[in-house]
Scaffold this active site. Structure first.
Site, PDB file in Angstrom:
ATOM      1  CG  ASP A  14      -2.342   0.383   0.879  1.00  0.00           C
ATOM      2  OD1 ASP A  14      -2.690   0.330  -0.317  1.00  0.00           O
ATOM      3  OD2 ASP A  14      -3.122   0.733   1.789  1.00  0.00           O
TER       4      ASP A  14
ATOM      5  CG  ASP B   2      -7.861   0.268   2.494  1.00  0.00           C
ATOM      6  OD1 ASP B   2      -6.817  -0.383   2.421  1.00  0.00           O
ATOM      7  OD2 ASP B   2      -8.069   1.309   1.830  1.00  0.00           O
TER       8      ASP B   2
END
Length: 434
Positions: free
Chosen positions: A213, A268
């Site tokens: 990420d 997420d």
């Protein structure tokens, strides 16, 4: 005044996105307990009277586990897919790509929404109404042996039609509310059905995606570009100023044409969510170990790891939004969520003195572990036999080479002896002639 309204609308957006992220994690985690393998010392739970239950056999619902090998590969495969999508959006027509994605996610979403609606119906519809609902069962068999079966009711059909209608509406309008329903349904189903086989696997997965990420958000424009161009229900959306949005709708009886949204990717939610669900299943494992009485698949037990991890997730996501608000830039949520989930579970285990049980816990079935162990032992024995045979071949080749060398030396000696004899005869003949 307008600035105050925008600021208030933005805070409401953060709160709405945070709430929408927690709901599927909470619901999916509780549902995942139903998929745990029943211990041998646990009594089999009787068949449910609720006609909306999927299966009559509680052992039919076992989770699909991710191993440590899958966890290592996940960031690599995810990076390949993400970069491929980035190249596709950059060099191909985005409109046609989104058409294909819409068709794919509509089909998948229809099934996910139906299942999510069914979960809600089980919790909300009273049994006084459900007891009058007839349950039908279709069985697939071969030579009088049942291969599989499916149970359904009229309510299943109604929910399926509602899902098809919602899918058609979303495909035509791309409405953000319909998109959120799809996104929530995907998240709940993924957290319920996917399982990490151990905390080691979960730590590897979260650590790998932590780096993934950060790299794709901070060091490249890839993640943000794909997220903004990807017109599919893979993110949760909320207007940055819901007050302006609602006011415009009331006054004009139409949706605001250009409205900015706060968004959160489903990754997420799902990735930390399956770790939170693992903590809840560990809570069930430890509570059953201490007090193995009553039905095993229940949600009425102490949940220290689940509460700590879910609280850490909320804190991590709130911190993500705070940093994003202060710096006015997109943030990789897993930068905050991964450490929050890992550290909260480790600290809880350390405080409770359960680190040994924490790392030893696995969701694999005992029979599967025995099969895996036996397979590893057989593989080791096969390797030992192969190595032994290779050594034997090497020794045999060495002996053959030594034998050949001896034979060559003997031949050389014979040749030398015959040559010496001929030379002696030649010398003797020369003397006679003289």
């Amino acid at each position: 005044m307008e600035t105050d309204t925008n600021e208030l609308g933005l805070y409401m957006a953060y709160g709405a996105v945070l709430t929408m992220a927690v709901i599927p994690i909470y619901a999916g985690s509780l549902a995942s307990v139903k998929g745990m393998k029943r211990p041998t010392n646990a009594p089999k739970q009787p068949a449910s009277d609720n006609p909306l239950d999927d299966s009559d056999d509680e052992d039919d619902t076992v989770l699909e586990s991710l191993s440590s090998g899958d966890a290592y590969l996940f960031p690599v495969i995810g990076s390949a897919v993400l970069f491929s999508m980035y190249l596709a959006f950059r060099y191909l027509d985005k409109e046609y790509i989104n058409y294909i994605l819409t068709i794919y996610f509509s089909v998948m979403g229809c099934a996910a929404v139906t299942k999510a609606f069914l979960m809600v119906a089980r919790k909300t519809l009273p049994m006084c109404l459900l007891k009058h609902v007839a349950k039908y069962k279709v069985t697939l068999s071969k030579k009088s042996k049942n291969i599989s079966h499916i149970s359904f009711t009229v309510i299943h059909g109604v929910l399926l039609l509602a899902s098809i209608g919602l899918t058609a509406y979303y495909s035509y309008t791309k409405n953000w509310i319909a998109s959120n329903i799809f996104g929530l349904s995907f998240s709940i189903n993924a957290i319920q059905l996917l399982s990490l086989d151990s905390f080691k696997t979960g730590i590897i997965l979260l650590s790998g995606l932590f780096v993934y990420d950060i790299f794709w958000v901070f060091y490249t424009p890839v993640m943000v570009s794909v997220a903004t161009n990807f017109d599919a229900p893979i993110k949760l959306l909320w207007p940055r100023n819901i007050i302006e949005y609602v006011t415009y709708f009331i006054q004009n009886h139409s949706l605001l044409a250009e409205s900015k949204f706060t968004m959160l990717g489903l990754g997420d939610i799902v990735i930390p969510g399956i770790f939170v669900a693992l903590c809840l299943r560990f809570d069930r494992h430890m509570s059953w170990k201490r007090n193995p009485v009553g039905p095993f698949r229940t949600t009425n037990f102490p949940k220290p790891y689940f509460i700590a991890n879910l609280t850490a997730y909320i804190f991590g996501l709130a911190l993500t939004m705070f940093v994003m608000h202060v710096y006015k830039a997109a943030q990789p949520a897993l930068l905050y969520l991964s450490p929050a989930c890992i550290l909260s579970s480790l600290i809880t285990a350390a405080v409770r003195g359960e680190l040994k049980e924490y790392f030893a816990f696995t969701t694999e079935d005992e029979k599967e572990k025995d099969k895996k162990k036996n397979k590893e032992e057989i593989d080791d024995k096969v390797k030992e036999v192969e190595l032994f045979e290779q050594e034997q071949q090497k020794d045999s080749m060495k002996e053959n080479n030594d034998t050949e060398s001896v034979e060559v030396e003997e031949e050389d000696d014979n040749v030398a002896e015959s040559t010496g004899s001929e030379n002696t005869r030649t010398t003797a003949n020369s003397r006679r002639r003289k």
